[in-house]
Design an enzyme around this catalytic site. Structure first.
Site, PDB file in Angstrom:
ATOM      1  N   VAL A  64       0.816  -1.230   0.000  1.00 48.46           N
ATOM      2  CA  VAL A  64       0.000   0.000   0.000  1.00 48.46           C
ATOM      3  C   VAL A  64       0.845   1.274   0.000  1.00 48.46           C
ATOM      4  CG1 VAL A  64      -2.031  -1.076   1.069  1.00 48.46           C
ATOM      5  CG2 VAL A  64      -0.281  -0.023   2.532  1.00 48.46           C
ATOM      6  N   SER A 143      -7.187   2.514  15.830  1.00 52.16           N
ATOM      7  CA  SER A 143      -6.817   1.668  16.969  1.00 52.16           C
ATOM      8  C   SER A 143      -7.211   2.361  18.262  1.00 52.16           C
ATOM      9  CB  SER A 143      -5.302   1.437  16.968  1.00 52.16           C
ATOM     10  OG  SER A 143      -4.866   0.945  18.212  1.00 52.16           O
ATOM     11  N   TYR A 156       3.101   4.778  16.069  1.00 52.38           N
ATOM     12  CA  TYR A 156       1.860   4.034  15.817  1.00 52.38           C
ATOM     13  C   TYR A 156       0.648   4.894  16.184  1.00 52.38           C
ATOM     14  CZ  TYR A 156      -1.361   0.015  15.944  1.00 52.38           C
ATOM     15  OH  TYR A 156      -2.399  -0.855  15.720  1.00 52.38           O
ATOM     16  N   ALA A 158       0.462   8.169  16.406  1.00 54.33           N
ATOM     17  CA  ALA A 158       0.336   9.308  15.483  1.00 54.33           C
ATOM     18  C   ALA A 158      -0.362   8.856  14.197  1.00 54.33           C
ATOM     19  CB  ALA A 158       1.711   9.891  15.168  1.00 54.33           C
ATOM     20  N   LYS A 160      -2.408   6.295  13.851  1.00 56.97           N
ATOM     21  CA  LYS A 160      -3.804   5.920  14.090  1.00 56.97           C
ATOM     22  C   LYS A 160      -4.683   7.148  14.372  1.00 56.97           C
ATOM     23  CE  LYS A 160      -3.444   1.464  13.406  1.00 56.97           C
ATOM     24  NZ  LYS A 160      -3.883   0.946  12.104  1.00 56.97           N
TER      25      LYS A 160
HETATM   26  N1  LIG Z   1      -4.010  -6.705  16.747  1.00 61.87           N
HETATM   27  C1  LIG Z   1      -4.384  -5.654  17.430  1.00 61.87           C
HETATM   28  O1  LIG Z   1      -4.461  -5.691  18.672  1.00 61.87           O
HETATM   29  C2  LIG Z   1      -4.765  -4.380  16.735  1.00 61.87           C
HETATM   30  C3  LIG Z   1      -5.347  -3.365  17.512  1.00 61.87           C
HETATM   31  C4  LIG Z   1      -5.693  -2.185  16.892  1.00 61.87           C
HETATM   32  C5  LIG Z   1      -5.496  -2.003  15.535  1.00 61.87           C
HETATM   33  N2  LIG Z   1      -4.913  -3.014  14.816  1.00 61.87           N
HETATM   34  C6  LIG Z   1      -4.703  -2.764  13.398  1.00 61.87           C
HETATM   35  O2  LIG Z   1      -5.317  -3.782  12.641  1.00 61.87           O
HETATM   36  C7  LIG Z   1      -4.631  -3.943  11.408  1.00 61.87           C
HETATM   37  C8  LIG Z   1      -4.304  -5.404  11.202  1.00 61.87           C
HETATM   38  O3  LIG Z   1      -3.439  -5.832  12.234  1.00 61.87           O
HETATM   39  P1  LIG Z   1      -3.305  -7.351  12.700  1.00 61.87           P
HETATM   40  O4  LIG Z   1      -3.344  -7.340  14.168  1.00 61.87           O
HETATM   41  O5  LIG Z   1      -4.216  -8.207  11.953  1.00 61.87           O
HETATM   42  O6  LIG Z   1      -1.781  -7.611  12.279  1.00 61.87           O
HETATM   43  P2  LIG Z   1      -1.123  -8.739  11.360  1.00 61.87           P
HETATM   44  O7  LIG Z   1       0.337  -8.513  11.477  1.00 61.87           O
HETATM   45  O8  LIG Z   1      -1.668 -10.071  11.715  1.00 61.87           O
HETATM   46  O9  LIG Z   1      -1.630  -8.369   9.894  1.00 61.87           O
HETATM   47  C9  LIG Z   1      -1.184  -7.232   9.200  1.00 61.87           C
HETATM   48  C10 LIG Z   1      -1.129  -7.536   7.723  1.00 61.87           C
HETATM   49  O10 LIG Z   1      -0.748  -6.322   7.041  1.00 61.87           O
HETATM   50  C11 LIG Z   1       0.179  -6.685   6.013  1.00 61.87           C
HETATM   51  N3  LIG Z   1       1.010  -5.537   5.657  1.00 61.87           N
HETATM   52  C12 LIG Z   1       2.024  -4.972   6.362  1.00 61.87           C
HETATM   53  N4  LIG Z   1       2.589  -3.986   5.661  1.00 61.87           N
HETATM   54  C13 LIG Z   1       1.924  -3.912   4.478  1.00 61.87           C
HETATM   55  C14 LIG Z   1       2.043  -3.094   3.325  1.00 61.87           C
HETATM   56  N5  LIG Z   1       3.006  -2.162   3.229  1.00 61.87           N
HETATM   57  N6  LIG Z   1       1.167  -3.272   2.304  1.00 61.87           N
HETATM   58  C15 LIG Z   1       0.213  -4.224   2.370  1.00 61.87           C
HETATM   59  N7  LIG Z   1       0.080  -5.059   3.419  1.00 61.87           N
HETATM   60  C16 LIG Z   1       0.915  -4.894   4.470  1.00 61.87           C
HETATM   61  C17 LIG Z   1       0.981  -7.830   6.609  1.00 61.87           C
HETATM   62  O11 LIG Z   1       1.645  -8.590   5.609  1.00 61.87           O
HETATM   63  C18 LIG Z   1      -0.087  -8.605   7.368  1.00 61.87           C
HETATM   64  O12 LIG Z   1      -0.662  -9.602   6.548  1.00 61.87           O
HETATM   65  C19 LIG Z   1      -3.411  -3.024  11.481  1.00 61.87           C
HETATM   66  O13 LIG Z   1      -3.684  -1.806  10.831  1.00 61.87           O
HETATM   67  C20 LIG Z   1      -3.253  -2.788  12.965  1.00 61.87           C
HETATM   68  O14 LIG Z   1      -2.577  -1.581  13.252  1.00 61.87           O
HETATM   69  C21 LIG Z   1      -4.545  -4.188  15.380  1.00 61.87           C
END
Ligand SMILES: NC(=O)c1ccc[n+]([C@@H]2O[C@H](COP(=O)([O-])OP(=O)(O)OC[C@H]3O[C@@H](n4cnc5c(N)ncnc54)[C@H](O)[C@@H]3O)[C@@H](O)[C@H]2O)c1
Length: 264
Positions: A64, A143, A156, A158, A160
């Site tokens: 992305v 988040s 992170y 900033a 979000k």
């Molecule tokens: N897990 C949590 O507790 C949590 C809480 C709040 C927000 N989030 C947000 O949810 C989203 C998903 O997180 P998750 O917990 O499933 O993590 P995860 O690491 O399991 O999944 C993240 C995915 O994003 C992909 N990714 C990373 N960089 C990329 C790029 N440049 N282009 C395309 N894809 C890319 C990775 O390959 C991975 O498949 C994120 O934005 C994260 O910040 C997660």
């Protein structure tokens, strides 16, 4: 008739955790899912699992951060599916925890590049088609860190916080085209992103959560699917917290619990 029959959805970061669960949920509700990810293995696995459960999906490798690649991916999807109804800007990384003055410029830029620039590029490229069809649902993955200023995660947090600004302003810009833009704010959700935190403090986090457990990617997918569906038609520019009540708990609650126990 399923809720998302005939609709086309794009999920970024669909190869793992929350993005994978959202892809599967949208497919279960009838959407054709374009599962995109920078990593090939996970994204292909998501698509395979969707096919095994009778859904329709395709994988496209997409970083992305690459604005040109985002445009060509959205063009390809539109040419192939004839519609883009749903965009879930989910791709993300957490970055390494460090006091703000020790975060490297490279890591800062990379975090903002993935979360903020990446979401902007995808929103812009898909809005072009959503405007033509006068319908769209865009969901940005913010988040709870955008509310609680998670210590050690200035980069992170900033990113979000910025996603909330993007959500609210674009909600106004796109409303007259029947395109809604909303955000999700998950708390601590079990995924590769939280492996380290959960290895250290799973028990503590679960017992501090009023609903008594660590959230699952499927818990977030339920909320995402609601925002992605026609059911959410009068909601735009909002964010939904998916945290089991975790944000409500503070040190005073423990004091009050002890006080009540000693007086009752
Ligand atoms: N897990 C949590 O507790 C949590 C809480 C709040 C927000 N989030 C947000 O949810 C989203 C998903 O997180 P998750 O917990 O499933 O993590 P995860 O690491 O399991 O999944 C993240 C995915 O994003 C992909 N990714 C990373 N960089 C990329 C790029 N440049 N282009 C395309 N894809 C890319 C990775 O390959 C991975 O498949 C994120 O934005 C994260 O910040 C997660």
């Amino acid at each position: 008739m399923k809720k998302l029959d005939g609709q086309t959805a794009i999920v970024t970061g669909a190869g793992s955790g929350i993005g994978k669960a959202i892809s599967k949920k949208l497919s279960n509700e009838g959407a054709y899912v374009w599962a995109t990810d920078v990593q090939e293995g996970g994204g292909k696995k998501t698509v395979q699992e969707i096919h095994e459960s009778g859904g329709k999906a395709d994988f496209l490798q997409l970083d992305v951060r690459d604005a040109d690649q985002v445009i060509s991916t959205m063009d390809l999807i539109y040419k192939s599916s004839g519609r883009i109804d749903i965009l879930v800007n989910n791709a993300g990384i957490s970055g390494n925890p460090a006091p703000v003055d020790l975060i490297s410029n490279e890591e800062w830029k990379n975090l903002l590049d993935i979360h903020v620039n990446g979401s902007f590029y995808c929103l812009k490229a898909s809005a072009k088609y959503m405007k033509m069809q006068n319908y769209g649902r865009i969901i940005n993955m913010s988040s709870l860190a955008s509310e609680t200023s998670l210590q050690g995660f200035a980069h992170y947090a900033a990113a979000k916080y910025a996603l909330l600004g993007l959500t609210e302003t674009s909600a106004k810009d796109l409303a007259s085209y029947n395109i809604t833009v909303n955000a999700l704010k998950p708390g601590i959700i079990r995924s590769t992103l939280t492996d380290g935190i959960l290895a250290m403090a799973e028990e503590r986090i679960a017992t501090s959560t009023p609903l008594g457990k660590i959230g699952s990617p499927e818990d977030v997918a339920e909320a995402a699917c609601f925002l992605a569906s026609p059911d959410s038609h009068f909601l735009t520019g909002i964010s939904i917290i998916v945290d089991g009540g975790f944000r409500l708990v503070n040190e005073m609650d423990k004091v009050m619990t002890e006080m009540m126990a000693s007086t009752n």
